[in-house]
Design an enzyme around this catalytic site. Structure first.
Site, mmCIF file in Angstrom:
data_model
loop_
_atom_site.group_PDB
_atom_site.id
_atom_site.type_symbol
_atom_site.label_atom_id
_atom_site.label_comp_id
_atom_site.label_asym_id
_atom_site.label_seq_id
_atom_site.Cartn_x
_atom_site.Cartn_y
_atom_site.Cartn_z
ATOM 1 C CG ASP A 87 -18.071 17.997 17.502
ATOM 2 O OD1 ASP A 87 -18.080 19.239 17.415
ATOM 3 O OD2 ASP A 87 -17.745 17.365 18.531
ATOM 4 C CG ASN A 89 -8.017 20.852 24.001
ATOM 5 O OD1 ASN A 89 -6.933 20.581 23.498
ATOM 6 N ND2 ASN A 89 -8.998 21.451 23.351
ATOM 7 C CG ASP A 146 -3.356 22.918 18.988
ATOM 8 O OD1 ASP A 146 -4.599 22.984 19.162
ATOM 9 O OD2 ASP A 146 -2.572 23.863 19.227
ATOM 10 C CD GLU A 190 -14.687 20.290 19.850
ATOM 11 O OE1 GLU A 190 -14.200 21.441 19.816
ATOM 12 O OE2 GLU A 190 -15.380 19.875 20.795
#
Lengths: 331, 109
Positions: free
Chosen positions: A174, A182, A191, A218
Site C-alpha cells: 500500500d 491526490n 495516477d 493504492e
C-alpha cells in the site's frame, strides 16, 4: 489455400486458375497427403475433391474437423455428384460449401471469396474475444491484473500449490499517504504515481511465474508461486527499497513515495486449508502492522521480526514518509 | 453430339496460354493411358470398384480439358463400374479408349 484432387490435370487446372487470382496454392493428391501438407504449412482454405484414393474428401473433412488448427478451416467439397443425399453427407462431414463439377471458374472464385469473408470474420471475432478477455482482467490505469483476476486466479494458484505441496506467498502493499498526493497534487499526478509504481515493481518479479494485481485504490498484491516466507520477505524488502530509493517522476515534478508491505505465505503444514481470502487477510493484518510501526517497512506473520534486517535491526527506522515532497501543483 | 475437344473454350479459360494448354494436354494424355491400363488390369481382376474410381477421375479431368465426348464415355464407364456390371465395363472401357485416341488425334492435328 490447399487444392486436393487425385488427378494431376484437374489439380493443375485449379492451381493455375487460383494462382492467377493471387492465391498461394498448395496441392495434394489425396486426403492423407492433404493433412500432411496442412500440418507442415497451414492454410485456412481447402478445396477438395470427393472421390480420391487413400483418403477421400469426406474423410478429409472429418479429419480436419477432428483436429485443432491455427484458425478455422473453410472447406469446399468438389463433387461430380449433385444428389441431395450426397450434398447432405458432405455438409454433415464438416464441409462449409460444395461445388458441382465441372465448376464454372467465376462461381469457384465467388465461393472462395465467401470463404475468405468467413475466415476474416472469424479472425476478427477471435481477436476481439481475446482483447475483451484481456481487458476483463486488466486494470485500465496501470495495465497490471485487476481485482477480478486476483480473486479468480489466486484460489487456482493455491489449489495448485497445495496439490503439489509447493510453497506460495503473497505480498500486499500500500502506498503511504497516497491520499495526500491526490489532495495536494491532484488525481492526475496520483495516477502517474500509481503507474510509475507498477512500472518500477512489475519488472522485479519472475516473468510468467509471479504476477501483480491492483487490489484497490493504492493497494497492490504480488502473488509468488514457488516462494516461501523467507524469499517473499527478501523480495518485499527489495521492493520497499526500490520505491523509496528515488522519487517518482511526474508531470508535477519528482514526488517522493514510500510504501508499506505485509506478507503472507502458505504454511508448510497447511492443516487449516487457508483460502485466498484468509491469506489476503493475513497479509492485510501484517500490512496494518507495518503501517502502525511507522510505514515504509515490511511486516511478516512472525511477530515484528520481519520488519528488521538479518542483524535484527530495523534498517530504516527513522526515515519519515515524504509523500508530498514534490513541487506544488501548477495553477 | 458432344464435341471431341472444345479447344477454344479451354484456351479462353487459360487466358490464351498455349504453352500451358500443351502442358496440360500432355499431362492428361500420359495420365489417361496409365489409367486405361490400370482399368484393364482391374477388369481382368474383376475389381469393378477400382474401375469406378479411375473412370470418375478421368471423367472429371476430361471435362476440365474440354474433352466432352471422352468425359461422357468415362461417365458411363464410371456408372457401370459403380454398379459392378463387368460386362458393360468391358464394352465401355473399349469405348473410352477409342474416345481417348480420337481426342489425342484432335489435339495433335
Amino acid at each position: 489455400m490447399l487444392v486436393v484432387d487425385d488427378h494431376p490435370v484437374t489439380r493443375r487446372l485449379l492451381e493455375v486458375q487460383l494462382q492467377r487470382e493471387g492465391y498461394r496454392v498448395l496441392s495434394a493428391a489425396h486426403g492423407r497427403e492433404a493433412l500432411e501438407r496442412l500440418g507442415e504449412d497451414f492454410c485456412p482454405l481447402v478445396l477438395t475433391d470427393w472421390m480420391m484414393p487413400e483418403m477421400d474428401g469426406l474423410e478429409l473433412c472429418r479429419a480436419i474437423r477432428g483436429r485443432e488448427w491455427d484458425s478455422y478451416v473453410y472447406l469446399i467439397l468438389l463433387t461430380a455428384r449433385d444428389a441431395l443425399d450426397d450434398v447432405l453427407t458432405g455438409l454433415e462431414a464438416g464441409a462449409d460449401d460444395y461445388l458441382v463439377k465441372p465448376v464454372h471458374p467465376m462461381e469457384l472464385l465467388a465461393r472462395l471469396r465467401t470463404g475468405r469473408r468467413i475466415l476474416d470474420l472469424e479472425r476478427t471475432l477471435k481477436e476481439r474475444t481475446r482483447e475483451i478477455a484481456r481487458l476483463a482482467v486488466t486494470d485500465p490505469l496501470t495495465g497490471v491484473y485487476n481485482r477480478r483476476y486476483l480473486m479468480e486466479q489466486l484460489p487456482r494458484e493455491l489449489r495448485r500449490a497445495r496439490r503439489y505441496r509447493r510453497p506460495l506467498a503473497l505480498i500486499l502493499c500500500d502506498l503511504d499517504h497516497f491520499k495526500g498526493v491526490n489532495d495536494t497534487l491532484g488525481h492526475k499526478v496520483g495516477d502517474e504515481v500509481l503507474q510509475e509504481f507498477t512500472r518500477r515493481l512489475g519488472g522485479q518479479v519472475r516473468q510468467g511465474v509471479d504476477w501483480l494485481a491492483r487490489y484497490g485504490g493504492e493497494e497492490f498484491v504480488f502473488v509468488l508461486p514457488e516462494t516461501d516466507l523467507a524469499g517473499c520477505l527478501a523480495l518485499a524488502w527489495r521492493l520497499r527499497e526500490l520505491v523509496a530509493a528515488a522519487p517518482f517522476p511526474t508531470s508535477a515534478g519528482p514526488v517522493a513515495v514510500t510504501a508499506s508491505f505485509g506478507v503472507a505465505a502458505l504454511p508448510a503444514t497447511d492443516a487449516a486449508h487457508l483460502g485466498a481470502e484468509a491469506l489476503l487477510a493475513q497479509a492485510d493484518a501484517c500490512l496494518y502492522q507495518a503501517k502502525a510501526a511507522g510505514r515504509n517497512r515490511v511486516a511478516g506473520p512472525e511477530g515484528g521480526t520481519a520488519g528488521r534486517d538479518e542483524a535484527g535491526n530495523n534498517p530504516w527506522p527513522s526515515r519519515p514518509p515524504r509523500p508530498m515532497a514534490g513541487r506544488p501543483p501548477k495553477e | 453430339m458432344t464435341e471431341i475437344f472444345r479447344r477454344h473454350e479451354v484456351l479462353e479459360r487459360l487466358e490464351g496460354d498455349e504453352d500451358l494448354l500443351r502442358e496440360l494436354v500432355d499431362l492428361f494424355l500420359s495420365q489417361s493411358w496409365i489409367q486405361i491400363g490400370e482399368m484393364k488390369a482391374a477388369l481382368a481382376a474383376g475389381d469393378a470398384a477400382s474401375v469406378w474410381h479411375q473412370a470418375h477421375s478421368l471423367k472429371g479431368a476430361a471435362a476440365g480439358l474440354g474433352a466432352g465426348a471422352l468425359s461422357f464415355q468415362a461417365a458411363r464407364l464410371e456408372k457401370a463400374g459403380k454398379e459392378g456390371d463387368l460386362e458393360a465395363v468391358g464394352a465401355l472401357l473399349q469405348a473410352v479408349q477409342e474416345e481417348l485416341s480420337r481426342f489425342q488425334q484432335a489435339v495433335t492435328s
